[in-house]
Design a protein around this motif. Structure first.
Motif, PDB file in Angstrom:
ATOM      1  N   LEU A 177      -0.237  -0.992 -14.504  1.00  0.00           N
ATOM      2  CA  LEU A 177       0.475  -1.574 -13.372  1.00  0.00           C
ATOM      3  C   LEU A 177      -0.119  -1.056 -12.071  1.00  0.00           C
ATOM      4  CD1 LEU A 177       3.968  -0.936 -14.909  1.00  0.00           C
ATOM      5  CD2 LEU A 177       2.937  -3.194 -14.583  1.00  0.00           C
ATOM      6  N   ALA A 178       0.047  -1.837 -11.009  1.00  0.00           N
ATOM      7  CA  ALA A 178      -0.474  -1.437  -9.702  1.00  0.00           C
ATOM      8  C   ALA A 178       0.663  -1.396  -8.697  1.00  0.00           C
ATOM      9  CB  ALA A 178      -1.538  -2.424  -9.235  1.00  0.00           C
ATOM     10  N   ASN A 179       0.718  -0.326  -7.935  1.00  0.00           N
ATOM     11  CA  ASN A 179       1.692  -0.216  -6.858  1.00  0.00           C
ATOM     12  C   ASN A 179       1.127  -0.877  -5.610  1.00  0.00           C
ATOM     13  OD1 ASN A 179       4.167   0.802  -5.646  1.00  0.00           O
ATOM     14  ND2 ASN A 179       2.876   2.266  -4.576  1.00  0.00           N
ATOM     15  N   ASP A 180       1.981  -1.532  -4.863  1.00  0.00           N
ATOM     16  CA  ASP A 180       1.564  -2.144  -3.603  1.00  0.00           C
ATOM     17  C   ASP A 180       1.057  -1.038  -2.678  1.00  0.00           C
ATOM     18  OD1 ASP A 180       1.329  -3.345  -1.104  1.00  0.00           O
ATOM     19  OD2 ASP A 180       3.303  -4.263  -1.151  1.00  0.00           O
ATOM     20  N   PRO A 181      -0.193  -1.103  -2.238  1.00  0.00           N
ATOM     21  CA  PRO A 181      -0.740  -0.040  -1.390  1.00  0.00           C
ATOM     22  C   PRO A 181      -0.017   0.093  -0.048  1.00  0.00           C
ATOM     23  CG  PRO A 181      -2.303  -1.853  -1.586  1.00  0.00           C
ATOM     24  CD  PRO A 181      -1.169  -2.147  -2.519  1.00  0.00           C
ATOM     25  N   ALA A 182       0.681  -0.946   0.385  1.00  0.00           N
ATOM     26  CA  ALA A 182       1.438  -0.862   1.632  1.00  0.00           C
ATOM     27  C   ALA A 182       2.731  -0.065   1.447  1.00  0.00           C
ATOM     28  CB  ALA A 182       1.763  -2.260   2.158  1.00  0.00           C
ATOM     29  N   SER A 183       3.070   0.233   0.203  1.00  0.00           N
ATOM     30  CA  SER A 183       4.279   0.992  -0.114  1.00  0.00           C
ATOM     31  C   SER A 183       3.902   2.456  -0.276  1.00  0.00           C
ATOM     32  CB  SER A 183       4.913   0.450  -1.403  1.00  0.00           C
ATOM     33  OG  SER A 183       5.946   1.292  -1.836  1.00  0.00           O
ATOM     34  N   ALA A 184       3.686   3.123   0.835  1.00  0.00           N
ATOM     35  CA  ALA A 184       3.191   4.498   0.785  1.00  0.00           C
ATOM     36  C   ALA A 184       4.294   5.541   0.772  1.00  0.00           C
ATOM     37  CB  ALA A 184       2.270   4.744   1.978  1.00  0.00           C
ATOM     38  N   ALA A 185       5.504   5.142   1.055  1.00  0.00           N
ATOM     39  CA  ALA A 185       6.619   6.086   1.085  1.00  0.00           C
ATOM     40  C   ALA A 185       7.894   5.324   0.778  1.00  0.00           C
ATOM     41  CB  ALA A 185       6.701   6.756   2.454  1.00  0.00           C
ATOM     42  N   GLY A 186       8.987   6.006   0.811  1.00  0.00           N
ATOM     43  CA  GLY A 186      10.263   5.357   0.555  1.00  0.00           C
ATOM     44  C   GLY A 186      10.808   5.711  -0.813  1.00  0.00           C
TER      45      GLY A 186
END
Length: 95
Positions: free
Chosen positions: A19-28
């Motif tokens: 799976l790949a995490n959205d690179p724009a989702s760096a925190a949260g």
């Protein structure tokens, strides 16, 4: 610190599972994950359910989440560790 550790553990386990995490989702408090191109968000939800892991289809949160699922980092350390173990052992997301 707890959320950072959970995030790092889940990022490693989800990457290993394909799976790949959205690179724009760096925190949260969430990961925004996509799988193989032929898997819709609902397909991903079903595959996670087979592993006993609850995620939400990203489409519920608007166009930016389309095709992804949202995985929360707010579970207990024990639940996150269990999810990681299941993800390390699966091939449900490999094509």
């Amino acid at each position: 610190e707890a959320y950072r550790a959970r995030r790092e553990a889940l990022l490693a386990a989800t990457a290993e599972a394909g799976l790949a995490n959205d690179p724009a989702s760096a925190a949260g408090l969430y990961l925004w994950l996509s799988g193989p191109e032929d898997m819709s968000a609902l397909d991903l939800v079903g595959a996670f359910a087979e592993l006993g892991i609850v995620v939400a289809p990203g489409d519920f949160y608007g166009g930016a989440g389309a095709g992804r699922v949202r995985m929360s980092l707010t579970g207990t350390d024990e639940r996150v560790a269990a999810a990681c173990s299941r993800l390390w052992a699966t091939d449900l997301f490999r094509r």
